[in-house]
Design a protein around this motif. Structure first.
Motif, PDB file in Angstrom:
ATOM      1  N   SER A  66       5.566  37.651  40.429  1.00 52.91           N
ATOM      2  CA  SER A  66       6.981  38.627  40.271  1.00 52.91           C
ATOM      3  C   SER A  66       6.338  40.245  40.299  1.00 52.91           C
ATOM      4  N   SER A  67       5.705  40.544  39.919  1.00 47.26           N
ATOM      5  CA  SER A  67       4.913  42.287  41.331  1.00 47.26           C
ATOM      6  C   SER A  67       5.671  42.144  42.149  1.00 47.26           C
ATOM      7  N   ALA A  68       5.014  40.976  42.566  1.00 45.30           N
ATOM      8  CA  ALA A  68       4.949  41.638  44.290  1.00 45.30           C
ATOM      9  C   ALA A  68       6.236  41.179  44.703  1.00 45.30           C
ATOM     10  N   SER A  69       7.410  40.769  43.662  1.00 46.70           N
ATOM     11  CA  SER A  69       9.464  40.786  43.779  1.00 46.70           C
ATOM     12  C   SER A  69       9.547  41.483  43.414  1.00 46.70           C
ATOM     13  N   GLN A  70       8.852  42.814  42.614  1.00 51.48           N
ATOM     14  CA  GLN A  70       9.814  44.003  42.246  1.00 51.48           C
ATOM     15  C   GLN A  70       8.555  45.009  42.528  1.00 51.48           C
ATOM     16  N   GLY A  71       8.307  45.054  43.660  1.00 58.84           N
ATOM     17  CA  GLY A  71       7.203  46.536  44.108  1.00 58.84           C
ATOM     18  C   GLY A  71       8.047  47.662  44.428  1.00 58.84           C
ATOM     19  N   ALA A  72       7.547  48.105  45.397  1.00 61.22           N
ATOM     20  CA  ALA A  72       8.566  49.712  46.089  1.00 61.22           C
ATOM     21  C   ALA A  72       9.164  48.716  47.062  1.00 61.22           C
ATOM     22  N   VAL A  73       8.697  47.544  47.823  1.00 61.46           N
ATOM     23  CA  VAL A  73       8.782  47.073  49.023  1.00 61.46           C
ATOM     24  C   VAL A  73       8.627  45.701  48.827  1.00 61.46           C
TER      25      VAL A  73
END
Length: 249
Positions: A152-159
């Motif tokens: 989820s962190s990857a999907s909610q990052g700046a990119v």
């Protein structure tokens, strides 16, 4: 008759122990694992925080990098004598399904992002193996499943990046910012990392180890004017793994 008893006593005893659940196991063993990143080479002149030079002389900057560590498996040191016989009679299997944990395998996948700086340790979890000496750890990088930590962190990052089903996602620039690149893979790659004298005993039941990924070798094989798509990037990630100095738990 006494001779026959002596001849068969030891094998019978070992078979009884193996068949009756008398395996050697002491509660309270704990191995805490973590993962971090670092440079393996000196920083290029006038380089940004994530600028590197490949082994082929290409200059590149990683603006984002995500890799999926699928599992960590402990490999015991080779046994000798009666311990080897014991292991053959009561072996510990190593053919587990994807994302399944075992006493010798941490099967929780982690999507690990290359942050702005090195040194931060990502906790991987705690293993509770049997007492013994462990010589290697097998790190396997593979596609992330729906239970992967950090998804989820990857999907909610700046990119935002959807890492589900991906083992790697890189983006950045080549040749001092002249060419952008973005590449992802769904492959699988494993590496055995030598452990530094890891032994769990009743007197020393706890230990901690941190693995380091040398990110500035991840684009090795890319030459000037070439594309990262033609390189085994996931293999580079696996080969970059090493053991950080022993950590006191």
């Amino acid at each position: 008759m006494p001779v026959a008893v002596k001849r068969f006593a030891l094998p019978a005893l070992l078979l009884c122990l193996a068949g009756c659940g008398g395996g050697e196991r002491i509660e309270g063993m704990e191995l805490t694992l973590g993962l971090t990143t670092a440079r393996a080479r000196g920083a290029p002149e006038a380089a940004g925080a994530r600028t590197l030079v490949t082994d082929e002389g290409a200059r590149a900057t990683l603006s984002g990098a995500l890799v999926t560590l699928g599992s960590v498996e402990l490999i015991p040191c080779e046994a000798t004598g009666w311990r080897r016989l014991w292991n053959e009679l009561s072996p510990v299997g190593t053919a587990w399904a994807h994302s399944v944990s075992n006493a010798l395998r941490l099967g929780t996948p982690h999507v690990v992002a290359l942050g702005a700086t090195d040194g931060e340790v990502v906790p991987l979890g705690v293993m509770r193996p049997p007492p013994g000496r462990y010589c290697r750890a097998r790190l396997t990088f593979e596609p992330a499943d729906a239970d992967a930590e950090g998804l989820s962190s990857a999907s909610q990052g700046a990119v935002p990046v959807d890492m589900l089903g991906l083992s790697l996602h890189f983006r950045g620039t080549l040749a001092d910012g002249e060419r952008d690149f973005e590449v992802e893979t769904r492959g699988r790659s494993s590496v055995d990392v030598v452990l530094d004298g890891l032994e769990l005993t009743e007197d020393a039941p706890k230990a901690a180890r941190v693995f380091t990924l040398a990110w500035d070798s991840w684009l090795d094989g890319v030459g000037p004017g070439e594309s990262p798509r033609n390189v085994d990037l996931l293999g580079n990630v696996a080969r970059s793994a090493s053991l950080q100095s022993a950590v006191v738990p």
